[in-house]
Scaffold this active site. Sequence first.
Site, PDB file in Angstrom:
ATOM      1  NE  ARG A   1      44.145  38.659  42.580  1.00  0.00           N
ATOM      2  CZ  ARG A   1      43.024  38.023  42.924  1.00  0.00           C
ATOM      3  NH1 ARG A   1      41.867  38.456  42.501  1.00  0.00           N
ATOM      4  NH2 ARG A   1      43.053  36.981  43.741  1.00  0.00           N
TER       5      ARG A   1
ATOM      6  NE  ARG B   1      37.998  33.895  46.627  1.00  0.00           N
ATOM      7  CZ  ARG B   1      37.781  34.661  45.566  1.00  0.00           C
ATOM      8  NH1 ARG B   1      36.743  34.456  44.786  1.00  0.00           N
ATOM      9  NH2 ARG B   1      38.611  35.632  45.268  1.00  0.00           N
TER      10      ARG B   1
ATOM     11  CD  GLN C   1      41.574  42.259  42.902  1.00  0.00           C
ATOM     12  OE1 GLN C   1      41.145  41.159  42.592  1.00  0.00           O
ATOM     13  NE2 GLN C   1      42.101  43.088  42.005  1.00  0.00           N
TER      14      GLN C   1
ATOM     15  CG  ASP D   1      34.004  44.938  45.493  1.00  0.00           C
ATOM     16  OD1 ASP D   1      33.688  44.325  44.454  1.00  0.00           O
ATOM     17  OD2 ASP D   1      34.304  44.340  46.559  1.00  0.00           O
TER      18      ASP D   1
ATOM     19  CG  HIS E   1      40.334  40.010  47.777  1.00  0.00           C
ATOM     20  ND1 HIS E   1      41.221  38.959  47.596  1.00  0.00           N
ATOM     21  CD2 HIS E   1      39.568  40.050  46.642  1.00  0.00           C
ATOM     22  CE1 HIS E   1      40.989  38.398  46.420  1.00  0.00           C
ATOM     23  NE2 HIS E   1      40.004  39.032  45.824  1.00  0.00           N
TER      24      HIS E   1
ATOM     25  CB  CYS F   1      38.460  43.405  42.848  1.00  0.00           C
ATOM     26  SG  CYS F   1      36.784  43.189  43.484  1.00  0.00           S
TER      27      CYS F   1
END
Length: 302
Positions: free
Chosen positions: A289, A102, A132, A221, A129, A261
């Site tokens: 996830r 990440r 996700q 988001d 991402h 998310c």
Amino acid sequence: MKHLLKLLDLTPDEIKGILDLADELKAELKAGRAEPRLKGKTLGMIFQKSSTRTRVSFEAGMYQLGGMALFLSANDLQIGRGEPVEDTARVLSRYLDGIMIRTYAQEEVENLAKYGSIPVINGLTDMFHPCQVLADLMTMREYHGKNLTGKKLCFIGDGNNMANSLIVGGLKMGMKVSCACPENYRPHPTVLEFAKAYGEKFSLTSKPEEAAVNADVMVTDVWASMGQEKEKAEREIAFRGYQVNDAIMALANTGCIVQHCLPAHKGEEITYEVFEAHANEIFDEAENRLHAQKAVLVKLLG
Ligand code: CP
Ligand code: NVA
């Protein structure tokens, strides 16, 4: 499939293959007959940014698969003191079976894959991402059926890593995708170029109430992502009105699910009421996830 760097690299069949395996692994786990498919394997997890879900789901996932995961904070690695990523990649390849990273720049993830000799998984960059969105697609299939073709996915807010990955993942699954983003916060040009080939299946507007019409999946988001903390005040102004609330949900189809998310900033990109009314879908998404990433791990490290 050698790595998971971005969904742009995967074919629709590869994505479906991951989702099918994720469904299988979820069912196995719930039935108490999970198999140690990655016995003896080690995943290194490099974090340059904070994480709750990504860290815990990868770590628990590796354990459930019979392997182990190592948490590597970038601050404690020599990478934090300037050791080049191409050297780090070659060293870690001698110890590990896979790396999850990440970080900020997508290029860093691509370079890790280029110079290392083991599978690399993107656990979030400023641009994408993918883990996700695999979990999101898995959740959409659970609520709307395995064939997502023709279903409409609407994203409201910042044209960020989530928006970019959702556009690619949704279109590859045959969905219609509509995005509402402020003029100066549009999705990445590479993604818009990709979406062009899908003609009317993709639309981009600055009006949330336009994008929301007949949506089957509503996604939003945060207005300021990790690394953008200094822009918080100006973003609060730019994104005013880019909120998933009751008025927006009223424009969507009956049975429209909400995805976020997480972490969520209730009262900003989503109201408390909409969040709580759709909490089951949102926490199913968070749970998925684990299952989606286990599928990726089995495909790449198995
Ligand atoms: N959604 C997500 O990636 O959460 P974390 O930042 O907690 O990992
Ligand atoms: N767009 C958010 C997603 C967090 C999981 C961020 O990058 O901070």
